[in-house]
Design a protein around this motif. Structure first.
Motif, PDB file in Angstrom:
ATOM      1  N   GLU A 219       0.821  -1.202   0.000  1.00  0.00           N
ATOM      2  CA  GLU A 219       0.000   0.000   0.000  1.00  0.00           C
ATOM      3  C   GLU A 219       0.860   1.259   0.000  1.00  0.00           C
ATOM      4  OE1 GLU A 219      -4.051  -0.837   2.340  1.00  0.00           O
ATOM      5  OE2 GLU A 219      -2.250  -1.478   3.418  1.00  0.00           O
ATOM      6  N   PRO A 222       2.054   1.543  -4.116  1.00  0.00           N
ATOM      7  CA  PRO A 222       0.938   0.839  -4.763  1.00  0.00           C
ATOM      8  C   PRO A 222       1.263   0.311  -6.154  1.00  0.00           C
ATOM      9  CG  PRO A 222       0.547   3.187  -4.674  1.00  0.00           C
ATOM     10  CD  PRO A 222       1.755   2.945  -3.856  1.00  0.00           C
ATOM     11  N   LEU A 225       1.356  -3.244  -6.211  1.00  0.00           N
ATOM     12  CA  LEU A 225       0.083  -3.936  -6.012  1.00  0.00           C
ATOM     13  C   LEU A 225      -0.797  -3.811  -7.245  1.00  0.00           C
ATOM     14  CD1 LEU A 225      -1.767  -5.348  -3.918  1.00  0.00           C
ATOM     15  CD2 LEU A 225      -2.622  -3.085  -3.325  1.00  0.00           C
ATOM     16  N   MET A 226      -0.790  -2.637  -7.807  1.00  0.00           N
ATOM     17  CA  MET A 226      -1.710  -2.373  -8.916  1.00  0.00           C
ATOM     18  C   MET A 226      -0.913  -2.319 -10.203  1.00  0.00           C
ATOM     19  SD  MET A 226      -4.000   0.492  -7.022  1.00  0.00           S
ATOM     20  CE  MET A 226      -2.648   1.453  -6.438  1.00  0.00           C
ATOM     21  N   ARG A 227      -0.780  -3.471 -10.842  1.00  0.00           N
ATOM     22  CA  ARG A 227       0.033  -3.536 -12.056  1.00  0.00           C
ATOM     23  C   ARG A 227      -0.879  -3.690 -13.264  1.00  0.00           C
ATOM     24  NH1 ARG A 227       5.005  -7.320 -11.199  1.00  0.00           N
ATOM     25  NH2 ARG A 227       5.724  -6.020 -12.910  1.00  0.00           N
ATOM     26  N   GLY A 228      -1.664  -2.693 -13.452  1.00  0.00           N
ATOM     27  CA  GLY A 228      -2.526  -2.681 -14.619  1.00  0.00           C
ATOM     28  C   GLY A 228      -3.831  -3.406 -14.395  1.00  0.00           C
ATOM     29  N   GLY A 229      -4.814  -3.057 -15.198  1.00  0.00           N
ATOM     30  CA  GLY A 229      -6.100  -3.705 -15.083  1.00  0.00           C
ATOM     31  C   GLY A 229      -7.161  -2.724 -14.599  1.00  0.00           C
ATOM     32  N   LEU A 230      -8.257  -3.296 -14.210  1.00  0.00           N
ATOM     33  CA  LEU A 230      -9.386  -2.484 -13.745  1.00  0.00           C
ATOM     34  C   LEU A 230      -9.380  -2.498 -12.222  1.00  0.00           C
ATOM     35  CD1 LEU A 230     -11.643  -0.996 -15.252  1.00  0.00           C
ATOM     36  CD2 LEU A 230     -13.104  -2.976 -14.792  1.00  0.00           C
ATOM     37  N   LEU A 231      -9.197  -1.304 -11.655  1.00  0.00           N
ATOM     38  CA  LEU A 231      -9.122  -1.223 -10.192  1.00  0.00           C
ATOM     39  C   LEU A 231     -10.539  -1.184  -9.616  1.00  0.00           C
ATOM     40  CD1 LEU A 231      -6.283   1.404  -9.754  1.00  0.00           C
ATOM     41  CD2 LEU A 231      -6.124  -1.066  -9.891  1.00  0.00           C
ATOM     42  N   VAL A 232     -10.735  -1.980  -8.572  1.00  0.00           N
ATOM     43  CA  VAL A 232     -12.046  -2.034  -7.927  1.00  0.00           C
ATOM     44  C   VAL A 232     -11.859  -1.661  -6.463  1.00  0.00           C
ATOM     45  CG1 VAL A 232     -14.030  -3.486  -7.383  1.00  0.00           C
ATOM     46  CG2 VAL A 232     -12.749  -3.863  -9.489  1.00  0.00           C
ATOM     47  N   LEU A 242      -6.645   1.579 -14.668  1.00  0.00           N
ATOM     48  CA  LEU A 242      -5.366   2.102 -14.182  1.00  0.00           C
ATOM     49  C   LEU A 242      -4.408   2.274 -15.359  1.00  0.00           C
ATOM     50  CD1 LEU A 242      -3.555   2.821 -11.797  1.00  0.00           C
ATOM     51  CD2 LEU A 242      -2.751   0.473 -11.836  1.00  0.00           C
ATOM     52  N   ALA A 243      -3.949   3.487 -15.510  1.00  0.00           N
ATOM     53  CA  ALA A 243      -2.983   3.754 -16.584  1.00  0.00           C
ATOM     54  C   ALA A 243      -2.050   4.864 -16.117  1.00  0.00           C
ATOM     55  CB  ALA A 243      -3.689   4.137 -17.869  1.00  0.00           C
ATOM     56  N   TYR A 244      -1.522   4.658 -14.939  1.00  0.00           N
ATOM     57  CA  TYR A 244      -0.622   5.673 -14.382  1.00  0.00           C
ATOM     58  C   TYR A 244       0.715   5.023 -14.073  1.00  0.00           C
ATOM     59  CZ  TYR A 244      -5.101   7.981 -13.887  1.00  0.00           C
ATOM     60  OH  TYR A 244      -6.324   8.500 -14.145  1.00  0.00           O
ATOM     61  N   SER A 245       1.669   5.874 -14.017  1.00  0.00           N
ATOM     62  CA  SER A 245       3.018   5.341 -13.762  1.00  0.00           C
ATOM     63  C   SER A 245       3.177   5.041 -12.273  1.00  0.00           C
ATOM     64  CB  SER A 245       4.074   6.358 -14.203  1.00  0.00           C
ATOM     65  OG  SER A 245       4.012   7.489 -13.375  1.00  0.00           O
ATOM     66  N   LEU A 249       1.535   6.971  -8.874  1.00  0.00           N
ATOM     67  CA  LEU A 249       0.792   6.262  -7.823  1.00  0.00           C
ATOM     68  C   LEU A 249       1.455   6.449  -6.471  1.00  0.00           C
ATOM     69  CD1 LEU A 249       0.093   2.978  -9.786  1.00  0.00           C
ATOM     70  CD2 LEU A 249      -1.595   4.684  -9.129  1.00  0.00           C
TER      71      LEU A 249
ATOM     72  N   ALA B  26      -4.554  -8.172 -19.103  1.00  0.00           N
ATOM     73  CA  ALA B  26      -4.185  -7.113 -18.166  1.00  0.00           C
ATOM     74  C   ALA B  26      -5.223  -6.000 -18.194  1.00  0.00           C
ATOM     75  CB  ALA B  26      -2.812  -6.560 -18.536  1.00  0.00           C
ATOM     76  N   ARG B  29      -8.494  -7.317 -16.429  1.00  0.00           N
ATOM     77  CA  ARG B  29      -8.358  -7.951 -15.127  1.00  0.00           C
ATOM     78  C   ARG B  29      -8.822  -6.977 -14.040  1.00  0.00           C
ATOM     79  NH1 ARG B  29      -2.497  -9.712 -13.540  1.00  0.00           N
ATOM     80  NH2 ARG B  29      -2.261  -7.497 -13.941  1.00  0.00           N
ATOM     81  N   ILE B  31      -8.709  -5.744 -10.290  1.00  0.00           N
ATOM     82  CA  ILE B  31      -7.841  -5.813  -9.114  1.00  0.00           C
ATOM     83  C   ILE B  31      -8.542  -5.095  -7.968  1.00  0.00           C
ATOM     84  CG2 ILE B  31      -5.598  -5.198  -8.179  1.00  0.00           C
ATOM     85  CD1 ILE B  31      -4.592  -5.063 -11.050  1.00  0.00           C
ATOM     86  N   ARG B  49      -1.632   7.767 -20.993  1.00  0.00           N
ATOM     87  CA  ARG B  49      -1.089   6.812 -21.965  1.00  0.00           C
ATOM     88  C   ARG B  49      -1.897   5.528 -21.916  1.00  0.00           C
ATOM     89  NH1 ARG B  49       2.257   3.298 -19.170  1.00  0.00           N
ATOM     90  NH2 ARG B  49       2.655   3.926 -17.024  1.00  0.00           N
ATOM     91  N   VAL B  54       1.284  -5.707 -18.805  1.00  0.00           N
ATOM     92  CA  VAL B  54       1.692  -6.065 -17.449  1.00  0.00           C
ATOM     93  C   VAL B  54       2.077  -7.541 -17.460  1.00  0.00           C
ATOM     94  CG1 VAL B  54       0.979  -6.190 -15.056  1.00  0.00           C
ATOM     95  CG2 VAL B  54       0.159  -4.354 -16.511  1.00  0.00           C
TER      96      VAL B  54
END
Lengths: 295, 594
Positions: A219, A222, A225-232, A242-245, A249, B26, B29, B31, B49, B54
């Motif tokens: 945490e 992050p 923990l959050m390596r791409g995808g849809l954050l819930v 999620l599309a941030y560096s 984060l 990715a 998915r 999370i 971007r 991933v």
């Protein structure tokens, strides 16, 4: 495995050597303790003189003073009260992520602090912030209450999402929280405004507040923990792509935590952050005394 | 490394598919995170971007497994050049000992070979064969440079004629045809038609040399005269040379030395006078100022008391005996008998028309094969082939009319001396050779049916002269054959002083180790035989213009361009690796799920 298995004799003996740091005590609801307060009480410790008013006990009139000043004054004595310690544990869904160990550690930390309080002959109560009916334990008074306290902590379950302010208001009213010391153990995953308002609710009730933020290493950073995808969001169910560096984060998380720290500092509220990769015993024995929680 | 199925590399196109799958996964998915609250301010602005790919350990394992699978389909194989087996032929013929100043040719050859061995690839193996005699210097192909160097050091130059082609063929046979390359180190001229895979290293420079190339002790066949010694010498240099010839018996001079001036490249026969009553072994010594080779400066010869042997005419056909008798009667000095000799063990010649060789003391046989005139073919011309002594005094092409015998049961053995032209074809008429220590001349001329022309008579008497010639003298490398020995041990005293012993079962004794020039003494019970081994070889003595003994080998080594290579397919290894990766992936997946 018993709930108190982690409470080893060594740990307990080391906890017994500590005591809660008490900066000031305001009126609580437990009389007969060892903390005198400036309220007309019945202790033997002189507090002040007060002009005589009708109805005052004439046995309290200081006749020597009347002889010198020709006016009636009554002697007042401090009231001695016992310290009540409210351990408020965040039990919202966020405490179960990214790993259940987070909530488990929060409960263990609360038990440790509670046991230190019991050793100091304080009254200790555990409450869990979660939606629904208020979840609070009964008051614990002595060291022998350690096992029941630990078992109750072990049995605590996570809830959903709440408003901290609402919960504090409800709890203050229902649990008659007034005076004493309140230690909030939370992960801080709450809107800062809600967090600040909740603390205000407690402060106006004469509670000495302390805040412990419990976080996992993921945490704090992050991006791991959050390596791409849809954050819930586990509490609200909100989603976001999620599309941030990683730097963005990390910076956002850091700013959020900094807001909490700044607020506590501004209001003189001791604040400590416990990251789960640090052993519990080390945190209690070394970090908390330094942060003004224990002495 | 090479790929057996390079088209399978197209399967690498599946890698983008894997990347797309992972990117899709990715993107979609979900999370669960504790809260989006800390990132609220970040979420207010749109993403700058696109969603990046991933990946985790599982992705890398899958990618590795995919690449390995493609590699396995490509069927890679490590191609290593097969260790070469090099057949090295080291010329040890007598000419290699030639030297005037500095190291000899043989020393240079050994240095060249040692350098090649030192530079060889670690896995290459050398099999070294010497030419004179043809022997394996190393018992088997070896890759140990030190061992090969020691073996080369131990080789000594011989006193024999060498033949590179023969050595190559024998070396190939010993290797079972496994030679990948052939290296010849010799002083012979480099042949023009060297095939690929054969390398000829020529050492040495032209050297001046004078040599004894022939030695004969003769008397006139049909006249009574004292024997004389005829020495043939040759000057193998580009300058005139004065030589001196001396004759010795057991180290003592027997006559005054004879000097002679030889023109460049001149061959000359020099008569040497010897005492009339002399009998026994002589040593002829040649001395010259510029002489690069020592072995060809000495020769031994046996002078007999009677140079003309008796002749026995053996035949069941009276006409044959009559015709031969008439021919022999023309020569006064000859003694002959009609029928076998009374003392069968005495040295004599046999003139016969039979196929079987008579036993006993016959040292030479002249066979005139009979024919049936009605069935035999006639020829009108003959051709003299080569420079054999039987062909002496005969023109190269001579009109001769003679009858040929009918088809022979067995073809006569020997070297053709005369050829007859029969219906446009060349047919051997006279053959000269040796069998079990006897000289044999075979005539395919019917003396009864043929007219007694002068060429036929000259050939007949030339044959008798050759059969009576020196049989106690052989050249180095040729076997020494002793006829009619009783069973028992035979002791051989070699010229260098060494002694060899053999257990002989009886009959003809053949000694094949006459590799050094000099006199060999054979002891068999009380019997003692002495034979001379002379080095009389103009080809070897000619150090000025060495001719090549190379001829194309039947089993030429493989060309280096298509040399065999050993392949080690890696497909099985890759499949095992893929299985390992899949197991690791499965373990990782189950661990994560747990």
């Amino acid at each position: 495995m018993p709930a108190v298995a982690w409470l080893t004799p060594e740990l307990l003996s080391r906890l017994e050597a500590l005591q809660l740091s008490v900066r000031w005590v305001r009126a609580g609801n437990r009389l007969g303790g060892r903390f005198p307060i400036n309220r007309r009480g019945s202790s033997v410790e002189f507090a002040d003189y007060a002009p005589y008013a009708a109805g005052d006990d004439i046995r309290a009139i200081d006749w020597n003073l009347y002889a010198r000043l020709d006016r009636l004054f009554v002697k007042t004595y401090k009231e001695e009260i016992e310290l009540t310690v409210e351990l408020l544990i965040d039990a919202t869904s966020s405490m179960g992520l990214p790993a259940p160990e987070k909530f488990l550690r929060a409960n263990q930390l609360a038990v440790c602090l509670g046991y230190i309080g019991l050793c100091g002959r304080h009254h200790v109560r555990l409450s869990w912030l979660k939606p629904g009916r208020l979840a609070a334990s009964s008051w614990f008074h002595s060291r022998s209450d350690l096992v029941p306290m630990a078992e109750q902590a072990e049995g605590a379950v996570l809830g959903g999402s709440i408003s901290y302010t609402d919960w504090m208001r409800r709890a203050a009213a229902a649990l008659r929280i007034r005076g004493g010391q309140a230690i909030l153990i939370t992960d801080g995953m709450v809107r800062p405004a809600d967090f600040f308002q909740a603390l205000h609710v407690l402060m106006v009730r004469n509670l000495e507040l302390k805040v412990i933020q419990l976080l996992t290493p993921q945490e704090l950073h992050p991006a791991k923990l959050m390596r791409g995808g849809l954050l819930v969001d586990v509490e609200t169910g909100d989603t976001h792509q999620l599309a941030y560096s990683a730097a963005e984060l990390d910076r956002a998380m850091s700013e959020h935590n900094e807001q909490l720290v700044r607020f506590c500092k501004r209001h003189g509220i001791p604040f400590a952050r416990h990251v789960l990769d640090e052993p519990l015993e080390s945190f209690v024995m070394k970090t908390l005394p330094v942060r003004g929680f224990l002495e | 490394m090479s790929f057996l199925s390079p088209w399978a590399l197209l399967w690498l196109g599946s890698i983008p598919v894997l990347l797309w799958i992972w990117r899709f996964a990715a993107t979609h998915r979900q999370i669960s995170i504790p809260s989006l609250v800390p990132f609220e301010r970040l979420l207010r602005r749109p993403p700058r971007r696109r969603t990046r790919l991933v990946v985790n350990t599982l992705f890398w394992l899958q990618l590795a497994a995919l690449i390995l699978l493609v590699l396995a389909l490509v069927q890679p194989a490590i191609v290593q050049p097969r260790p070469k087996t090099i057949l090295a032929v080291l010329d040890t013929s007598a000419s290699m000992a030639g030297r005037l100043r500095g190291p000899s040719r043989f020393e240079l050859a050994k240095q060249q070979l040692a350098r090649r061995i030192a530079r060889k690839a670690p896995r290459d193996q050398y099999f070294i064969v010497s030419t004179a005699p043809v022997t394996a210097v190393t018992p088997e192909p070896s890759g140990e440079s030190a061992r090969l160097g020691q073996a080369v050091d131990a080789v000594r130059v011989g006193e024999m004629t060498g033949n590179v082609a023969t050595a190559v063929q024998i070396g190939q046979a010993l290797l079972g045809g496994r030679a990948d390359r052939i290296l010849v180190v010799t002083d012979e001229a480099r042949p023009a038609d060297v095939p690929a895979g054969v390398e000829v290293l020529t050492v040495g420079e032209p050297l001046a040399n004078t040599a004894i190339v022939g030695l004969e002790s003769e008397r006139p066949l049909c006249g009574i005269a004292a024997p004389h010694l005829m020495v043939t010498v040759e000057n193998f240099s580009a300058a005139a040379c004065r030589i001196q010839l001396s004759v010795r018996q057991d180290g003592r001079p027997l006559a005054e030395p004879v000097s002679k001036e030889l023109a460049p490249r001149e061959r000359s026969s020099v008569p040497l006078a010897i005492p009339e009553t002399f009998e026994g072994w002589l040593e002829v010594i040649l001395e010259a100022p510029e002489d690069a080779l020592a072995v060809d400066n000495r020769a031994h010869i046996l002078i007999r008391s009677s140079a003309v042997l008796p002749v026995a005419v053996v035949s069941e056909h009276a006409p044959f005996r009559r015709v031969i008798g008439e021919w022999l009667s023309a020569c006064e000095a000859l003694t002959w008998t009609d029928g076998p000799l009374a003392d069968a063990q005495a040295p004599h010649l046999v003139v016969t028309d039979g196929q079987s060789a008579p036993d006993g003391g016959a040292v030479g046989i002249l066979r005139l094969l009979p024919s049936l005139a009605s069935q035999g073919a006639a020829f009108a011309h003959w051709v003299v082939a080569g420079d054999h002594a039987i062909g002496a005094y005969l023109p190269s092409v001579e009109p001769v009319v003679a009858s040929l015998p009918a088809a022979l049961k067995t073809a006569p053995a020997g070297e053709p001396v005369l050829w007859g032209l029969v219906k446009g074809r060349r047919v051997p008429i006279v053959l000269a050779g040796e069998e079990v220590g006897r000289r044999i001349v075979s005539f395919s001329i019917d003396p009864v049916a043929s007219p007694s022309s002068i060429p036929v008579l000259v050939t007949f008497f030339n044959s008798l002269r050759w059969l009576m010639g020196q049989t106690d003298m052989v050249r180095t490398g040729e076997p020494i054959i002793l006829a009619s020995l009783e069973p028992g041990p035979v002791t051989v005293h070699r010229p260098n002083g060494t002694i060899e012993r053999f257990s002989h079962p009886g009959g003809t004794f053949r000694y094949d180790a006459a590799t050094a020039a000099g006199r060999y003494r054979f002891l068999h019970g009380r019997r003692e035989e002495i034979r001379a081994v002379n080095f009389l070889d103009p080809l070897e003595s000619n150090l000025l213009e060495r001719s090549s003994t190379w001829r194309p080998v039947s089993s030429a080594p493989a060309d280096s361009r298509d040399e065999p290579r050993s392949q080690h397919p890696l497909t099985n290894f890759l499949i095992a690796l893929i299985l390992g990766l899949l197991m690791a992936e499965w373990w990782l997946y189950t661990t994560k799920k747990r």
